[in-house]
Design a protein around this motif. Sequence first.
Motif, PDB file in Angstrom:
ATOM      1  N   ARG A  18       0.854  -1.196   0.000  1.00  0.00           N
ATOM      2  CA  ARG A  18       0.000   0.000   0.000  1.00  0.00           C
ATOM      3  C   ARG A  18       0.879   1.232   0.000  1.00  0.00           C
ATOM      4  O   ARG A  18       1.659   1.430   0.934  1.00  0.00           O
ATOM      5  CB  ARG A  18      -0.901  -0.003   1.234  1.00  0.00           C
ATOM      6  CG  ARG A  18      -1.901  -1.129   1.184  1.00  0.00           C
ATOM      7  CD  ARG A  18      -2.358  -1.564   2.551  1.00  0.00           C
ATOM      8  NE  ARG A  18      -2.950  -2.900   2.419  1.00  0.00           N
ATOM      9  CZ  ARG A  18      -4.158  -3.235   2.858  1.00  0.00           C
ATOM     10  NH1 ARG A  18      -4.874  -2.373   3.517  1.00  0.00           N
ATOM     11  NH2 ARG A  18      -4.622  -4.447   2.670  1.00  0.00           N
ATOM     12  N   TYR A  20      -0.359   4.208  -0.104  1.00  0.00           N
ATOM     13  CA  TYR A  20      -1.101   5.119   0.773  1.00  0.00           C
ATOM     14  C   TYR A  20      -2.306   4.342   1.302  1.00  0.00           C
ATOM     15  O   TYR A  20      -2.882   3.525   0.597  1.00  0.00           O
ATOM     16  CB  TYR A  20      -1.584   6.367   0.020  1.00  0.00           C
ATOM     17  CG  TYR A  20      -2.451   7.236   0.896  1.00  0.00           C
ATOM     18  CD1 TYR A  20      -1.890   8.070   1.853  1.00  0.00           C
ATOM     19  CD2 TYR A  20      -3.848   7.175   0.796  1.00  0.00           C
ATOM     20  CE1 TYR A  20      -2.693   8.832   2.705  1.00  0.00           C
ATOM     21  CE2 TYR A  20      -4.652   7.937   1.640  1.00  0.00           C
ATOM     22  CZ  TYR A  20      -4.063   8.754   2.591  1.00  0.00           C
ATOM     23  OH  TYR A  20      -4.852   9.494   3.422  1.00  0.00           O
ATOM     24  N   GLU A  21      -2.653   4.638   2.537  1.00  0.00           N
ATOM     25  CA  GLU A  21      -3.852   4.031   3.117  1.00  0.00           C
ATOM     26  C   GLU A  21      -4.433   4.963   4.168  1.00  0.00           C
ATOM     27  O   GLU A  21      -3.695   5.583   4.943  1.00  0.00           O
ATOM     28  CB  GLU A  21      -3.500   2.692   3.786  1.00  0.00           C
ATOM     29  CG  GLU A  21      -4.690   2.052   4.478  1.00  0.00           C
ATOM     30  CD  GLU A  21      -4.398   0.646   5.003  1.00  0.00           C
ATOM     31  OE1 GLU A  21      -3.204   0.301   5.169  1.00  0.00           O
ATOM     32  OE2 GLU A  21      -5.363  -0.095   5.246  1.00  0.00           O
ATOM     33  N   ILE A  25      -9.624   4.584   1.844  1.00  0.00           N
ATOM     34  CA  ILE A  25      -9.037   4.187   0.547  1.00  0.00           C
ATOM     35  C   ILE A  25      -7.651   3.570   0.712  1.00  0.00           C
ATOM     36  O   ILE A  25      -6.988   3.774   1.735  1.00  0.00           O
ATOM     37  CB  ILE A  25      -8.922   5.403  -0.421  1.00  0.00           C
ATOM     38  CG1 ILE A  25      -8.016   6.497   0.172  1.00  0.00           C
ATOM     39  CG2 ILE A  25     -10.287   5.948  -0.770  1.00  0.00           C
ATOM     40  CD1 ILE A  25      -7.684   7.633  -0.798  1.00  0.00           C
ATOM     41  N   VAL A  27      -4.044   3.049  -1.972  1.00  0.00           N
ATOM     42  CA  VAL A  27      -3.421   3.266  -3.281  1.00  0.00           C
ATOM     43  C   VAL A  27      -2.364   2.179  -3.453  1.00  0.00           C
ATOM     44  O   VAL A  27      -1.522   1.971  -2.569  1.00  0.00           O
ATOM     45  CB  VAL A  27      -2.776   4.660  -3.387  1.00  0.00           C
ATOM     46  CG1 VAL A  27      -2.053   4.821  -4.725  1.00  0.00           C
ATOM     47  CG2 VAL A  27      -3.830   5.755  -3.219  1.00  0.00           C
ATOM     48  N   TYR A  39      -0.995   3.574 -10.989  1.00  0.00           N
ATOM     49  CA  TYR A  39      -1.513   3.298  -9.648  1.00  0.00           C
ATOM     50  C   TYR A  39      -3.027   3.139  -9.695  1.00  0.00           C
ATOM     51  O   TYR A  39      -3.693   3.619 -10.628  1.00  0.00           O
ATOM     52  CB  TYR A  39      -1.192   4.469  -8.703  1.00  0.00           C
ATOM     53  CG  TYR A  39       0.267   4.843  -8.651  1.00  0.00           C
ATOM     54  CD1 TYR A  39       1.168   4.056  -7.936  1.00  0.00           C
ATOM     55  CD2 TYR A  39       0.740   5.964  -9.311  1.00  0.00           C
ATOM     56  CE1 TYR A  39       2.507   4.389  -7.876  1.00  0.00           C
ATOM     57  CE2 TYR A  39       2.087   6.309  -9.263  1.00  0.00           C
ATOM     58  CZ  TYR A  39       2.961   5.525  -8.546  1.00  0.00           C
ATOM     59  OH  TYR A  39       4.287   5.843  -8.494  1.00  0.00           O
ATOM     60  N   CYS A  41      -6.321   3.850  -7.128  1.00  0.00           N
ATOM     61  CA  CYS A  41      -6.879   4.372  -5.876  1.00  0.00           C
ATOM     62  C   CYS A  41      -8.204   3.624  -5.670  1.00  0.00           C
ATOM     63  O   CYS A  41      -9.114   3.727  -6.506  1.00  0.00           O
ATOM     64  CB  CYS A  41      -7.099   5.881  -6.020  1.00  0.00           C
ATOM     65  SG  CYS A  41      -7.746   6.625  -4.521  1.00  0.00           S
ATOM     66  N   CYS A  64     -11.260  10.516  -2.580  1.00  0.00           N
ATOM     67  CA  CYS A  64     -10.183  10.148  -3.523  1.00  0.00           C
ATOM     68  C   CYS A  64      -9.688  11.383  -4.252  1.00  0.00           C
ATOM     69  O   CYS A  64      -8.467  11.608  -4.367  1.00  0.00           O
ATOM     70  CB  CYS A  64     -10.688   9.142  -4.563  1.00  0.00           C
ATOM     71  SG  CYS A  64     -11.141   7.546  -3.913  1.00  0.00           S
ATOM     72  N   LYS A  67      -7.493  13.482  -2.148  1.00  0.00           N
ATOM     73  CA  LYS A  67      -6.200  12.882  -1.789  1.00  0.00           C
ATOM     74  C   LYS A  67      -5.249  12.787  -2.974  1.00  0.00           C
ATOM     75  O   LYS A  67      -4.028  12.921  -2.808  1.00  0.00           O
ATOM     76  CB  LYS A  67      -6.422  11.468  -1.213  1.00  0.00           C
ATOM     77  CG  LYS A  67      -6.959  11.464   0.182  1.00  0.00           C
ATOM     78  CD  LYS A  67      -5.921  12.021   1.148  1.00  0.00           C
ATOM     79  CE  LYS A  67      -6.531  12.281   2.517  1.00  0.00           C
ATOM     80  NZ  LYS A  67      -5.626  13.044   3.386  1.00  0.00           N
ATOM     81  N   ILE A  68      -5.779  12.535  -4.164  1.00  0.00           N
ATOM     82  CA  ILE A  68      -4.916  12.281  -5.321  1.00  0.00           C
ATOM     83  C   ILE A  68      -3.928  13.428  -5.558  1.00  0.00           C
ATOM     84  O   ILE A  68      -2.718  13.176  -5.663  1.00  0.00           O
ATOM     85  CB  ILE A  68      -5.760  11.953  -6.578  1.00  0.00           C
ATOM     86  CG1 ILE A  68      -6.358  10.539  -6.423  1.00  0.00           C
ATOM     87  CG2 ILE A  68      -4.939  12.068  -7.856  1.00  0.00           C
ATOM     88  CD1 ILE A  68      -7.465  10.210  -7.408  1.00  0.00           C
ATOM     89  N   HIS A  99     -12.714   1.808  -8.784  1.00  0.00           N
ATOM     90  CA  HIS A  99     -11.317   2.222  -8.610  1.00  0.00           C
ATOM     91  C   HIS A  99     -10.977   3.296  -9.618  1.00  0.00           C
ATOM     92  O   HIS A  99     -11.618   3.408 -10.675  1.00  0.00           O
ATOM     93  CB  HIS A  99     -10.376   1.026  -8.759  1.00  0.00           C
ATOM     94  CG  HIS A  99     -10.544   0.293 -10.051  1.00  0.00           C
ATOM     95  ND1 HIS A  99     -11.566  -0.612 -10.254  1.00  0.00           N
ATOM     96  CD2 HIS A  99      -9.840   0.339 -11.200  1.00  0.00           C
ATOM     97  CE1 HIS A  99     -11.470  -1.096 -11.482  1.00  0.00           C
ATOM     98  NE2 HIS A  99     -10.437  -0.522 -12.084  1.00  0.00           N
TER      99      HIS A  99
END
Length: 111
Positions: A18, A20-21, A25, A27, A39, A41, A64, A67-68, A99
């Motif tokens: 992961r 990111y977590e 979510i 990634v 990637y 998400c 999402c 965060k992206i 996703h």
Amino acid sequence: MENCVFCKIIAGIIPSPRLYEDDKIIVIRDIEPKAKLHYLCIPKTHFASFSEMDGEKAEIIKHCFEKIPALAGELGLQDGYRVIINQGENGGQTVPHMHIHLLGGEVLGDF
Ligand code: AMP
Ligand code: ZN
């Protein structure tokens, strides 16, 4: 969700680092990258696609999209990237767990 590859990744049954977590979510890297950097998400809540969208699920997608951009730099996407959601059969969706694809790390051609 039984037999869902992304639910299995989220549950730790299928290993996938992961990048990111948070509580909503994860990634991860796409296993078959379509660009130098690719990637996914993935919301932790299982829902198949846009066709199941409601207010609660839209909040997760909003999360999402917040965060992206914050993650883009550390994912190596600082020079730009492409955001793709494949919806349903004609859209080329192969995994029925919502996703968002992030592609970059190079100049992407038309498709
Ligand atoms: P889509 O075609 O939009 O449903 O995208 C599904 C994506 O999931 C494809 O790009 C696959 O390469 C990717 N994928 C399938 N299984 C895995 C896995 N175990 N780990 C990471 N990515 C996967
Ligand atoms: Zn799932």
